[in-house]
Design a protein around this motif. Structure first.
Motif, PDB file in Angstrom:
ATOM      1  N   TRP A 246       0.829  -1.201   0.000  1.00 17.34           N
ATOM      2  CA  TRP A 246       0.000   0.000   0.000  1.00 17.34           C
ATOM      3  C   TRP A 246       0.860   1.246   0.000  1.00 17.34           C
ATOM      4  CZ3 TRP A 246      -1.007   2.973   4.757  1.00 17.34           C
ATOM      5  CH2 TRP A 246      -2.000   3.922   4.612  1.00 17.34           C
ATOM      6  N   ARG A 247       0.440   2.229  -0.723  1.00 19.23           N
ATOM      7  CA  ARG A 247       1.080   3.539  -0.733  1.00 19.23           C
ATOM      8  C   ARG A 247       0.076   4.549  -0.199  1.00 19.23           C
ATOM      9  NH1 ARG A 247       4.634   0.590  -1.074  1.00 19.23           N
ATOM     10  NH2 ARG A 247       5.942   0.137  -2.865  1.00 19.23           N
ATOM     11  N   ILE A 248       0.521   5.472   0.639  1.00 19.42           N
ATOM     12  CA  ILE A 248      -0.392   6.426   1.278  1.00 19.42           C
ATOM     13  C   ILE A 248      -1.072   7.325   0.252  1.00 19.42           C
ATOM     14  CG2 ILE A 248       1.406   8.132   1.768  1.00 19.42           C
ATOM     15  CD1 ILE A 248      -1.550   7.350   4.062  1.00 19.42           C
ATOM     16  N   TRP A 249      -0.411   7.607  -0.852  1.00 18.49           N
ATOM     17  CA  TRP A 249      -1.028   8.495  -1.836  1.00 18.49           C
ATOM     18  C   TRP A 249      -2.234   7.839  -2.506  1.00 18.49           C
ATOM     19  CZ3 TRP A 249      -1.340   7.352  -7.018  1.00 18.49           C
ATOM     20  CH2 TRP A 249      -0.489   6.377  -7.509  1.00 18.49           C
ATOM     21  N   TRP A 250      -2.307   6.514  -2.469  1.00 19.09           N
ATOM     22  CA  TRP A 250      -3.497   5.843  -2.987  1.00 19.09           C
ATOM     23  C   TRP A 250      -4.722   6.226  -2.170  1.00 19.09           C
ATOM     24  CZ3 TRP A 250      -1.269   0.217  -3.498  1.00 19.09           C
ATOM     25  CH2 TRP A 250      -0.325   0.181  -4.519  1.00 19.09           C
ATOM     26  N   SER A 251      -4.540   6.353  -0.863  1.00 13.42           N
ATOM     27  CA  SER A 251      -5.657   6.744  -0.004  1.00 13.42           C
ATOM     28  C   SER A 251      -6.109   8.167  -0.309  1.00 13.42           C
ATOM     29  CB  SER A 251      -5.264   6.643   1.464  1.00 13.42           C
ATOM     30  OG  SER A 251      -5.034   5.313   1.820  1.00 13.42           O
ATOM     31  N   PHE A 252      -5.137   9.072  -0.466  1.00 13.05           N
ATOM     32  CA  PHE A 252      -5.487  10.455  -0.791  1.00 13.05           C
ATOM     33  C   PHE A 252      -6.244  10.523  -2.113  1.00 13.05           C
ATOM     34  CE2 PHE A 252      -1.745  11.269   1.970  1.00 13.05           C
ATOM     35  CZ  PHE A 252      -2.389  12.023   2.935  1.00 13.05           C
ATOM     36  N   THR A 253      -5.781   9.776  -3.109  1.00 12.36           N
ATOM     37  CA  THR A 253      -6.446   9.761  -4.411  1.00 12.36           C
ATOM     38  C   THR A 253      -7.840   9.166  -4.309  1.00 12.36           C
ATOM     39  OG1 THR A 253      -4.286   9.503  -5.459  1.00 12.36           O
ATOM     40  CG2 THR A 253      -6.220   8.998  -6.805  1.00 12.36           C
TER      41      THR A 253
END
Length: 106
Positions: free
Chosen positions: A75-82
């Protein structure tokens, strides 16, 4: 959901916490964001509000990952933001669409 990228621990307290997050907490925050969105008039304040709620929702997802409630795999945190940005914008779009239909005056 793609369960190949998620692991939900089989401890009852973690499962219950995940259930409450997905069924209660996230929808309440999304509806709350719509409520505040309607009260604001300027674009700058609306963009700040959207950014604030994206940070809150992503932070809660990160907190759930950190505490072990929902473990993301690769998981990458920017996926959550997107994801939350797209979700909030879609929610605002649907709200405007249904308000247009409801207040048409026919």
């Amino acid at each position: 959901m793609n369960f190949k990228t998620l692991v939900i621990p089989e401890q009852l307290s973690y499962e219950f916490a995940h259930f409450l997050n997905r069924i209660l907490l996230f929808p309440v925050l999304m509806v709350l964001s719509l409520n505040y969105f309607l009260t604001l008039k300027t674009y700058k304040s609306r963009i700040l509000l959207i950014t604030f709620f994206i940070l809150i929702l992503s932070g809660l997802e990160w907190l759930g990952h950190t505490t072990g409630v929902l473990i993301h795999v690769h998981w990458r945190i920017w996926w959550s933001f997107t994801f939350w940005l797209v979700s909030i914008l879609a929610l605002i779009g649907f709200m405007k669409f249904f308000r247009k239909i409801l207040y048409r005056g026919d």
